[in-house]
Design a protein around this motif. Structure first.
Motif, PDB file in Angstrom:
ATOM      1  N   LEU A  66       0.780  -1.260   0.304  1.00 52.32           N
ATOM      2  CA  LEU A  66      -0.050   0.129   0.037  1.00 52.32           C
ATOM      3  C   LEU A  66       0.823   1.346  -0.108  1.00 52.32           C
ATOM      4  CD1 LEU A  66      -2.893  -0.862   2.273  1.00 52.32           C
ATOM      5  CD2 LEU A  66      -3.120  -0.406  -0.083  1.00 52.32           C
ATOM      6  N   ASP A  67       2.074   1.035   0.596  1.00 55.83           N
ATOM      7  CA  ASP A  67       2.968   2.268   0.593  1.00 55.83           C
ATOM      8  C   ASP A  67       3.603   2.623  -0.885  1.00 55.83           C
ATOM      9  OD1 ASP A  67       3.983   0.256   1.554  1.00 55.83           O
ATOM     10  OD2 ASP A  67       5.930   1.151   2.328  1.00 55.83           O
ATOM     11  N   ASP A  68       3.149   1.934  -1.758  1.00 59.86           N
ATOM     12  CA  ASP A  68       3.635   2.086  -3.155  1.00 59.86           C
ATOM     13  C   ASP A  68       2.264   1.769  -4.089  1.00 59.86           C
ATOM     14  OD1 ASP A  68       4.496   2.066  -5.872  1.00 59.86           O
ATOM     15  OD2 ASP A  68       6.501   0.780  -5.343  1.00 59.86           O
ATOM     16  N   LEU A  69       1.664   2.979  -4.520  1.00 60.03           N
ATOM     17  CA  LEU A  69       0.200   2.668  -5.115  1.00 60.03           C
ATOM     18  C   LEU A  69       0.275   1.929  -6.381  1.00 60.03           C
ATOM     19  CD1 LEU A  69      -1.846   5.494  -3.866  1.00 60.03           C
ATOM     20  CD2 LEU A  69      -2.024   3.276  -3.185  1.00 60.03           C
ATOM     21  N   ASP A  70       1.533   2.259  -6.941  1.00 58.13           N
ATOM     22  CA  ASP A  70       1.798   1.661  -8.493  1.00 58.13           C
ATOM     23  C   ASP A  70       1.921   0.064  -8.129  1.00 58.13           C
ATOM     24  OD1 ASP A  70       1.474   4.053 -10.028  1.00 58.13           O
ATOM     25  OD2 ASP A  70       3.691   4.352  -9.728  1.00 58.13           O
ATOM     26  N   ALA A  71       2.858  -0.477  -7.128  1.00 61.22           N
ATOM     27  CA  ALA A  71       2.993  -1.757  -6.960  1.00 61.22           C
ATOM     28  C   ALA A  71       1.510  -2.473  -6.402  1.00 61.22           C
ATOM     29  CB  ALA A  71       4.014  -1.845  -6.068  1.00 61.22           C
ATOM     30  N   PHE A  72       0.768  -1.642  -5.571  1.00 60.43           N
ATOM     31  CA  PHE A  72      -0.372  -1.967  -5.003  1.00 60.43           C
ATOM     32  C   PHE A  72      -1.296  -2.304  -6.340  1.00 60.43           C
ATOM     33  CE2 PHE A  72      -4.969  -1.166  -3.801  1.00 60.43           C
ATOM     34  CZ  PHE A  72      -4.995  -2.260  -3.076  1.00 60.43           C
ATOM     35  N   PHE A  73      -1.650  -1.326  -7.206  1.00 60.55           N
ATOM     36  CA  PHE A  73      -2.846  -1.634  -8.256  1.00 60.55           C
ATOM     37  C   PHE A  73      -2.280  -2.718  -9.212  1.00 60.55           C
ATOM     38  CE2 PHE A  73      -4.275   2.469  -6.704  1.00 60.55           C
ATOM     39  CZ  PHE A  73      -5.454   2.030  -6.488  1.00 60.55           C
ATOM     40  N   GLU A  74      -0.807  -2.787  -9.485  1.00 58.75           N
ATOM     41  CA  GLU A  74      -0.256  -3.609 -10.338  1.00 58.75           C
ATOM     42  C   GLU A  74      -0.422  -5.223  -9.896  1.00 58.75           C
ATOM     43  OE1 GLU A  74       1.424  -5.938 -13.257  1.00 58.75           O
ATOM     44  OE2 GLU A  74       1.006  -3.947 -13.528  1.00 58.75           O
ATOM     45  N   TYR A  75      -0.342  -5.292  -8.378  1.00 55.73           N
ATOM     46  CA  TYR A  75      -0.553  -6.621  -7.656  1.00 55.73           C
ATOM     47  C   TYR A  75      -2.056  -7.039  -7.838  1.00 55.73           C
ATOM     48  CZ  TYR A  75      -0.455 -10.295  -4.262  1.00 55.73           C
ATOM     49  OH  TYR A  75      -0.625 -11.412  -3.511  1.00 55.73           O
ATOM     50  N   LEU A  76      -2.985  -5.972  -7.449  1.00 55.22           N
ATOM     51  CA  LEU A  76      -4.401  -6.017  -7.593  1.00 55.22           C
ATOM     52  C   LEU A  76      -4.908  -6.412  -9.129  1.00 55.22           C
ATOM     53  CD1 LEU A  76      -6.630  -5.720  -5.649  1.00 55.22           C
ATOM     54  CD2 LEU A  76      -7.211  -3.411  -6.845  1.00 55.22           C
ATOM     55  N   HIS A  77      -4.128  -6.064 -10.018  1.00 54.60           N
ATOM     56  CA  HIS A  77      -4.574  -6.408 -11.478  1.00 54.60           C
ATOM     57  C   HIS A  77      -4.321  -7.777 -11.651  1.00 54.60           C
ATOM     58  CE1 HIS A  77      -6.269  -2.845 -12.978  1.00 54.60           C
ATOM     59  NE2 HIS A  77      -5.682  -2.179 -12.241  1.00 54.60           N
ATOM     60  N   GLN A  78      -3.052  -8.147 -11.163  1.00 59.29           N
ATOM     61  CA  GLN A  78      -2.616  -9.926 -11.089  1.00 59.29           C
ATOM     62  C   GLN A  78      -3.534 -10.743 -10.612  1.00 59.29           C
ATOM     63  OE1 GLN A  78       1.406 -10.010  -9.513  1.00 59.29           O
ATOM     64  NE2 GLN A  78       2.144  -8.586 -11.274  1.00 59.29           N
ATOM     65  N   VAL A  79      -4.047 -10.115  -9.332  1.00 58.58           N
ATOM     66  CA  VAL A  79      -4.803 -11.247  -8.483  1.00 58.58           C
ATOM     67  C   VAL A  79      -6.160 -11.262  -9.527  1.00 58.58           C
ATOM     68  CG1 VAL A  79      -6.088 -11.284  -6.453  1.00 58.58           C
ATOM     69  CG2 VAL A  79      -3.840 -10.728  -6.173  1.00 58.58           C
ATOM     70  N   GLY A  80      -6.631 -10.139  -9.853  1.00 56.64           N
ATOM     71  CA  GLY A  80      -7.894  -9.853 -10.674  1.00 56.64           C
ATOM     72  C   GLY A  80      -7.563 -10.814 -11.862  1.00 56.64           C
ATOM     73  N   ALA A  81      -6.686 -10.627 -12.499  1.00 53.12           N
ATOM     74  CA  ALA A  81      -6.506 -11.733 -13.764  1.00 53.12           C
ATOM     75  C   ALA A  81      -6.483 -12.976 -13.674  1.00 53.12           C
ATOM     76  CB  ALA A  81      -5.323 -10.978 -14.425  1.00 53.12           C
ATOM     77  N   SER A  82      -5.816 -13.285 -12.441  1.00 53.22           N
ATOM     78  CA  SER A  82      -5.612 -14.863 -12.066  1.00 53.22           C
ATOM     79  C   SER A  82      -7.170 -15.364 -11.974  1.00 53.22           C
ATOM     80  CB  SER A  82      -4.661 -15.011 -11.024  1.00 53.22           C
ATOM     81  OG  SER A  82      -5.201 -14.670  -9.718  1.00 53.22           O
ATOM     82  N   HIS A  83      -8.053 -14.534 -11.385  1.00 51.57           N
ATOM     83  CA  HIS A  83      -9.377 -15.047 -11.056  1.00 51.57           C
ATOM     84  C   HIS A  83     -10.083 -14.972 -12.009  1.00 51.57           C
ATOM     85  CE1 HIS A  83      -8.210 -14.806  -6.933  1.00 51.57           C
ATOM     86  NE2 HIS A  83      -9.202 -15.509  -6.576  1.00 51.57           N
TER      87      HIS A  83
END
Length: 95
Positions: A66-83
């Motif tokens: 969360l302290d790096d929002l670019d990394a957070f949103f990238e991770y969120l997109h990866q999790v979403g893509a896997s689902h």
């Protein structure tokens, strides 16, 4: 492989059983444990404990980024893509 103490804590406190009680249709999406209809079967399932651990690790990784929002949103997109690859999965399940 026996459950570790951590697995037992996760299964006792992770709301998986309640989730499947309230939304039984979601259980059918999980090929590894979709036949586990009772709370007892779910509470003693290694596969379900492993999935619960994976969910908790995913949440932990998201929180740590969360302290790096670019990394957070990238991770969120990866999790979403896997689902998104899961048949019949709907984005609404995350809400």
């Amino acid at each position: 492989m026996p459950h570790t103490t951590f697995d037992k804590i996760i299964m006792k406190n992770f709301p998986t059983n309640t989730l499947f009680e309230e939304h039984g249709d979601l259980l059918s999406m999980f090929t590894k444990f979709k036949e586990m209809k009772t709370k007892e079967q779910q509470a003693t399932s290694e596969e379900l404990a492993e999935h619960a651990n994976k969910v908790m690790e995913t949440l932990d990784e998201g929180i740590r980024s969360l302290d790096d929002l670019d990394a957070f949103f990238e991770y969120l997109h990866q999790v979403g893509a896997s689902h998104r690859r899961i048949p019949n999965f709907k984005a609404d399940y995350f809400w």
